[in-house]
Scaffold this active site. Structure first.
Site, PDB file in Angstrom:
ATOM      1  N   GLU A 228       0.812  -1.216   0.000  1.00  0.00           N
ATOM      2  CA  GLU A 228       0.000   0.000   0.000  1.00  0.00           C
ATOM      3  C   GLU A 228       0.842   1.261   0.000  1.00  0.00           C
ATOM      4  O   GLU A 228       0.463   2.267  -0.630  1.00  0.00           O
ATOM      5  CB  GLU A 228      -0.934  -0.002   1.219  1.00  0.00           C
ATOM      6  CG  GLU A 228      -2.065  -1.016   1.169  1.00  0.00           C
ATOM      7  CD  GLU A 228      -1.604  -2.430   1.483  1.00  0.00           C
ATOM      8  OE1 GLU A 228      -2.374  -3.375   1.219  1.00  0.00           O
ATOM      9  OE2 GLU A 228      -0.459  -2.610   1.982  1.00  0.00           O
ATOM     10  N   GLU A 277     -22.422  -3.708  11.564  1.00  0.00           N
ATOM     11  CA  GLU A 277     -21.553  -3.812  10.398  1.00  0.00           C
ATOM     12  C   GLU A 277     -22.155  -3.167   9.150  1.00  0.00           C
ATOM     13  O   GLU A 277     -23.283  -2.687   9.148  1.00  0.00           O
ATOM     14  CB  GLU A 277     -21.228  -5.292  10.113  1.00  0.00           C
ATOM     15  CG  GLU A 277     -19.972  -5.790  10.817  1.00  0.00           C
ATOM     16  CD  GLU A 277     -18.701  -5.330  10.121  1.00  0.00           C
ATOM     17  OE1 GLU A 277     -18.784  -4.556   9.150  1.00  0.00           O
ATOM     18  OE2 GLU A 277     -17.610  -5.751  10.559  1.00  0.00           O
TER      19      GLU A 277
END
Length: 487
Positions: A228, A277
């Site tokens: 990343e 969630e």
């Protein structure tokens, strides 16, 4: 406007847009903070910045909804665009193209610097505790306060060959201990497993704040071996500046607001969850997960802790995961030479669907290929990606439809998806957090995935023109209407 390179410059940019609201009154971290942030998503309000959190040290702040949809009417993606170094008015396709384009450029390696703002305060030993930090209980019924919802976990394989920056939810056990999801095939689990196989705890650093692009890219399903940090450098056009941790051999962004260092246990001894969630529900179940032990904390003066309260769309899971997954899909489809123009995970579908848009001239570029054959080729590419288990539904549409326009997309799906036919169904691995599956499928991590061939017939096959202002009237008539509309 210059690209905001840290969270504080980002807050200034939001303030300039009128997309930040400072909450100066005392707020309770037990559910009240979560309720304010949750309502801000559902009303498209400015991002709330809390400056007086009950129980937190004076000066410590908390930012809600850092990467959600903007309250600015004509700039719905402003927070996302600004975070990724784009103009605040950037649209969906421009953002996806920027993310996908950076995947084809050479990574720009980060640069190690001697120090940075994240080292203004160094807490070691017994002082390295979260007791003075804002640690909110976000949803009623959560297993505990979730202290990581928008932060980046940094970990490296024992041989030093691969460093992963990722996002995973982390729940507070007490001031010195945390537990959170470590799920295969996510890269954090790949790194942790190598340490666990050696019987050793994994060194970690948990970063809150810093470059506003960091959380978006930490949640991007990059291929195995792609780091990343280098991708971020390619995306932003400059290397990330890192500093050495105090107690572990890891490097972290120098401009971070807060850095938590320590080790993640080799055994799964922590009871984690439940937590509200991204599907829009709060599950009942808990799982056994590794335990994070805190050994050091460094932070800026008056640190800002960004926080996400996941739930019904649209929040940061839908924006960050949806955008970056779509960009990775577009990268793979372009690499395969398929005539696609863009990809999109509709935010309102709670990361349960991916739309691939096909170029208007695809029949010229693939002569003799039928719609079902093209849909099959697209499906094969998507199924070969490591994120395939996150995509239960794949829609293949003509690119006359702007999939980021929820009204236009709903119309197209309703009128172009056959009730029972033109679909490709297959069985495979699925993410158990996808609520569309049965309990049995979720426990087995296995269920059906489907592709819908929603491509229109060709003109020769009797394709019907769209009956709308933009499509069924001559251009000169449209122009005359627009020019005289106010009259």
């Amino acid at each position: 406007m210059a690209r905001p390179k840290d969270l504080r410059a980002y807050l200034e940019a939001l303030q300039e847009l009128g997309d930040l609201r400072t909450v100066d009154r005392v707020v309770d971290p037990h559910l009240e903070v979560g309720a304010v942030i949750r309502r801000s998503y559902e009303t498209r309000a400015p991002a709330p910045l809390f400056t007086d959190i009950k129980g937190a040290a004076p000066g410590f702040r908390l930012l809600g909804a850092p990467g959600a949809l903007s309250s600015v009417p004509d700039r719905p993606l402003a927070r996302i665009a600004l975070s990724l170094g784009l103009d605040s008015g950037a649209g969906a396709r421009e953002i996806i193209d920027a993310l996908a384009g950076a995947r084809t450029r050479e990574p720009v390696a980060p640069r190690l610097v001697e120090s940075g703002p994240c080292k203004q305060n160094v807490l070691l030993g017994a002082d390295a505790s979260l007791d003075r930090f804002p640690t909110p209980l976000l949803h009623e019924g959560d297993g505990g306060p979730y202290v990581n919802t928008w932060g980046t976990i940094i970990a490296r394989t024992p041989d030093g060959e691969f460093t992963n920056w990722s996002i995973a939810r982390i729940m507070m056990i007490d001031g010195k201990h945390l537990t959170g999801l470590v799920l295969h095939p996510q890269h954090i689990a790949y790194v942790w497993q190598q340490w666990a196989d050696r019987g050793e705890d994994m060194p970690f650093a948990l970063v809150q704040g810093g470059d506003p692009a960091l959380p978006f890219i930490s949640g991007m399903p990059l291929p195995d071996g792609v780091e990343e940090a280098g991708y971020l450098g390619a995306l932003l056009g400059e290397p990330m500046e890192l500093v050495q941790c105090e107690t572990v051999d890891l490097q972290v962004p120098a401009n971070a607001e807060i850095v938590i260092e320590g080790h993640l246990s080799a055994e799964r001894t922590g009871v984690e969850g439940p937590m509200g969630e991204f599907a829009g529900y709060r599950p009942h179940e808990t799982t056994m997960q590794p335990v994070y032990t805190i050994e050091a904390i460094t932070h800026r003066d008056d640190p800002v802790w960004p926080t996400v309260v996941e739930g019904e769309p649209v929040d940061e899971f839908h924006t960050a995961t949806g955008l970056t997954l779509a960009a990775e899909a577009l990268t793979a489809l372009r690499a395969a030479g398929l005539p696609v123009t863009t990809a999109w995970e509709p935010f309102e579908m709670a990361s349960h669907a991916l739309v691939v848009s096909v170029a208007a001239d695809w029949r010229d570029r693939l002569p003799g290929v039928r719609t079902d054959e093209l849909a099959e080729r697209i499906t094969e590419v998507i199924d070969a990606q490591r994120f395939a288990y996150l995509v239960p539904r794949l829609f293949v549409l003509d690119d006359d439809v702007d999939a980021s326009d929820v009204g236009e997309l709903m119309w197209a799906l309703a009128t172009r998806v056959h009730p029972t036919g033109r679909r490709i169904v297959r069985e495979g691995k699925v993410l158990p957090l996808l609520s569309v599956y049965t309990p049995e499928e979720r426990h087995a991590w296995r269920g059906p995935r489907v592709t819908y061939d929603a491509l229109l017939p060709s003109a020769a096959e009797g394709r019907e023109p769209r009956s709308s202002f933009r499509h069924i009237f001559p251009a000169e008539v449209q122009q005359r209407v627009l020019e005289t509309w106010d009259a």
